[in-house]
Design a protein around this motif. Structure first.
Motif, PDB file in Angstrom:
ATOM      1  N   GLU A  45      34.755  40.584  20.272  1.00 46.59           N
ATOM      2  CA  GLU A  45      35.786  39.562  20.088  1.00 46.59           C
ATOM      3  C   GLU A  45      36.831  39.623  21.189  1.00 46.59           C
ATOM      4  N   LEU A  46      37.214  40.843  21.563  1.00 49.07           N
ATOM      5  CA  LEU A  46      38.212  41.001  22.611  1.00 49.07           C
ATOM      6  C   LEU A  46      37.670  40.530  23.959  1.00 49.07           C
ATOM      7  N   LYS A  47      36.378  40.806  24.216  1.00 44.55           N
ATOM      8  CA  LYS A  47      35.781  40.349  25.482  1.00 44.55           C
ATOM      9  C   LYS A  47      35.729  38.833  25.537  1.00 44.55           C
ATOM     10  N   ALA A  48      35.420  38.201  24.406  1.00 41.26           N
ATOM     11  CA  ALA A  48      35.405  36.738  24.365  1.00 41.26           C
ATOM     12  C   ALA A  48      36.801  36.180  24.613  1.00 41.26           C
ATOM     13  N   GLN A  49      37.817  36.839  24.054  1.00 46.80           N
ATOM     14  CA  GLN A  49      39.199  36.424  24.266  1.00 46.80           C
ATOM     15  C   GLN A  49      39.582  36.592  25.736  1.00 46.80           C
ATOM     16  N   TYR A  50      39.131  37.683  26.340  1.00 43.32           N
ATOM     17  CA  TYR A  50      39.410  37.926  27.762  1.00 43.32           C
ATOM     18  C   TYR A  50      38.733  36.875  28.639  1.00 43.32           C
ATOM     19  N   ASP A  51      37.473  36.575  28.351  1.00 42.15           N
ATOM     20  CA  ASP A  51      36.742  35.571  29.137  1.00 42.15           C
ATOM     21  C   ASP A  51      37.428  34.209  29.045  1.00 42.15           C
ATOM     22  N   ALA A  52      37.951  33.883  27.857  1.00 40.50           N
ATOM     23  CA  ALA A  52      38.658  32.613  27.690  1.00 40.50           C
ATOM     24  C   ALA A  52      39.935  32.593  28.532  1.00 40.50           C
ATOM     25  N   LEU A  53      40.595  33.738  28.631  1.00 47.64           N
ATOM     26  CA  LEU A  53      41.804  33.826  29.452  1.00 47.64           C
ATOM     27  C   LEU A  53      41.486  33.633  30.922  1.00 47.64           C
ATOM     28  N   VAL A  54      40.406  34.254  31.379  1.00 50.90           N
ATOM     29  CA  VAL A  54      39.989  34.104  32.774  1.00 50.90           C
ATOM     30  C   VAL A  54      39.659  32.639  33.062  1.00 50.90           C
ATOM     31  N   GLU A  55      38.957  32.006  32.131  1.00 49.85           N
ATOM     32  CA  GLU A  55      38.606  30.595  32.299  1.00 49.85           C
ATOM     33  C   GLU A  55      39.854  29.719  32.324  1.00 49.85           C
ATOM     34  N   GLN A  56      40.811  30.055  31.463  1.00 49.66           N
ATOM     35  CA  GLN A  56      42.057  29.291  31.434  1.00 49.66           C
ATOM     36  C   GLN A  56      42.802  29.437  32.754  1.00 49.66           C
ATOM     37  N   GLN A  57      42.811  30.632  33.307  1.00 47.05           N
ATOM     38  CA  GLN A  57      43.474  30.872  34.583  1.00 47.05           C
ATOM     39  C   GLN A  57      42.820  30.059  35.691  1.00 47.05           C
ATOM     40  N   SER A  58      41.498  30.003  35.692  1.00 52.18           N
ATOM     41  CA  SER A  58      40.775  29.244  36.709  1.00 52.18           C
ATOM     42  C   SER A  58      41.026  27.743  36.560  1.00 52.18           C
ATOM     43  N   ALA A  59      41.032  27.275  35.306  1.00 50.24           N
ATOM     44  CA  ALA A  59      41.266  25.851  35.059  1.00 50.24           C
ATOM     45  C   ALA A  59      42.660  25.426  35.483  1.00 50.24           C
ATOM     46  N   ALA A  60      43.605  26.367  35.464  1.00 54.23           N
ATOM     47  CA  ALA A  60      44.979  26.057  35.861  1.00 54.23           C
ATOM     48  C   ALA A  60      45.170  26.130  37.371  1.00 54.23           C
ATOM     49  N   GLY A  61      44.066  26.388  38.086  1.00 48.14           N
ATOM     50  CA  GLY A  61      44.138  26.421  39.542  1.00 48.14           C
ATOM     51  C   GLY A  61      44.372  27.794  40.121  1.00 48.14           C
ATOM     52  N   GLY A  62      44.400  28.803  39.246  1.00 48.64           N
ATOM     53  CA  GLY A  62      44.600  30.166  39.717  1.00 48.64           C
ATOM     54  C   GLY A  62      43.275  30.837  40.017  1.00 48.64           C
ATOM     55  N   SER A  63      43.374  32.046  40.485  1.00 47.04           N
ATOM     56  CA  SER A  63      42.177  32.821  40.798  1.00 47.04           C
ATOM     57  C   SER A  63      41.906  33.811  39.679  1.00 47.04           C
TER      58      SER A  63
END
Length: 276
Positions: free
Chosen positions: A214-232
């Motif tokens: 569950e924590l890994k899925a939450q982390y992956d969602a955060l990474v995806e959110q960062q990328s979608a916001a134009g970040g690296s």
């Protein structure tokens, strides 16, 4: 010192004065939150369980007056009645309401400044009133269950709040909130309420420890959110670095959901009147 974002903390018990004021302290400290604090499962404009929030839109200034400074904006509370709500005979007063509302209004104004939007005051008033009612229902539930915070419990709660907000100790929490006009006595009273309510929720609800999956899925969602916001994605700390924080956020989300459910049941069996 820059105080970290407290969105996750506010999700647990947003109506509490100390959490609302700490949120304002964080917003006033300047700078941007780092990606490790960018998400706790869904951002929100002001309070925890619900948001909302005019006056001239923040940032709509002709060159740098009060209109450019969200802190300088005062929310209109002239239509707020002296008794905002009654919960099983206990009154939530205008003073109780205004202290929380003003903090959340100013924080929302800061968050919306970039978009040039003004906070929706009517919506925010309704949401703050609901939060205060739910908080009082939970406080009464904890009291009925015989839960009472000791001085040690209060100190521990303040230390936990300090850790969650990038402060060094509970004393620094008290100092930060005194700068917001909240007395040390009130801070300790709010911390006692927070301890009692959290303990009550833990007794009434089944709060499970999140799994690594569950924590890994939450982390992956955060990474995806960062990328979608134009970040690296490289700007986001590693999973191992964020694991404890993610676990804390997941637990807080469960606590918030449980608090909403418990407060709803208490309201059904109680006598609640809201006047805003």
């Amino acid at each position: 010192m820059k105080v970290r974002s407290t969105s996750a903390l506010r999700r647990t018990l947003a109506a509490l004065t100390l959490t609302a004021a700490l949120g304002l302290t964080a917003a006033c400290s300047g700078g941007q939150d780092d990606p490790s604090q960018a998400s706790d499962g869904g951002g929100q404009a002001a309070p925890a369980a619900s948001d909302g929030g005019g006056q001239a839109a923040p940032g709509a200034s002709d060159g740098g007056g009060a209109a450019d400074d969200p802190q300088a904006q005062e929310a209109d509370v002239s239509d707020v009645p002296e008794v905002v709500a009654t919960v099983n005979g206990t009154e939530i007063t205008k003073d109780d309401f205004v202290q929380t509302y003003q903090s959340q209004y100013q924080q929302m104004a800061m968050q919306q400044q970039a978009g040039g939007q003004a906070p929706d005051e009517e919506q925010l008033k309704t949401q703050v009133a609901e939060q205060l009612v739910n908080n009082e229902l939970l406080r009464q539930g904890a009291e009925d269950a015989g839960i009472e915070a000791t001085d040690k419990d209060i100190d521990t709660t303040l230390d936990e709040i300090a850790e969650q907000n990038g402060l060094g100790s509970g004393d620094e929490v008290v100092s930060a909130l005194e700068q917001q006009g909240i007395s040390a006595e009130q801070v300790r009273q709010d911390a006692a309420s927070q301890f009692a309510i959290t303990t009550y929720i833990e007794q009434e609800a089944d709060i499970a420890e999140p799994s690594d999956e569950e924590l890994k899925a939450q982390y992956d969602a955060l990474v995806e959110q960062q990328s979608a916001a134009g970040g690296s994605a490289e700007e986001v700390p590693s999973f191992e670095e964020m694991k404890d924080q993610l676990a804390q956020q997941a637990t807080m989300q469960q606590q918030n959901e449980a608090a909403t459910e418990i407060a709803g049941k208490l309201r059904e069996s109680g006598d609640v009147t809201i006047n805003v």
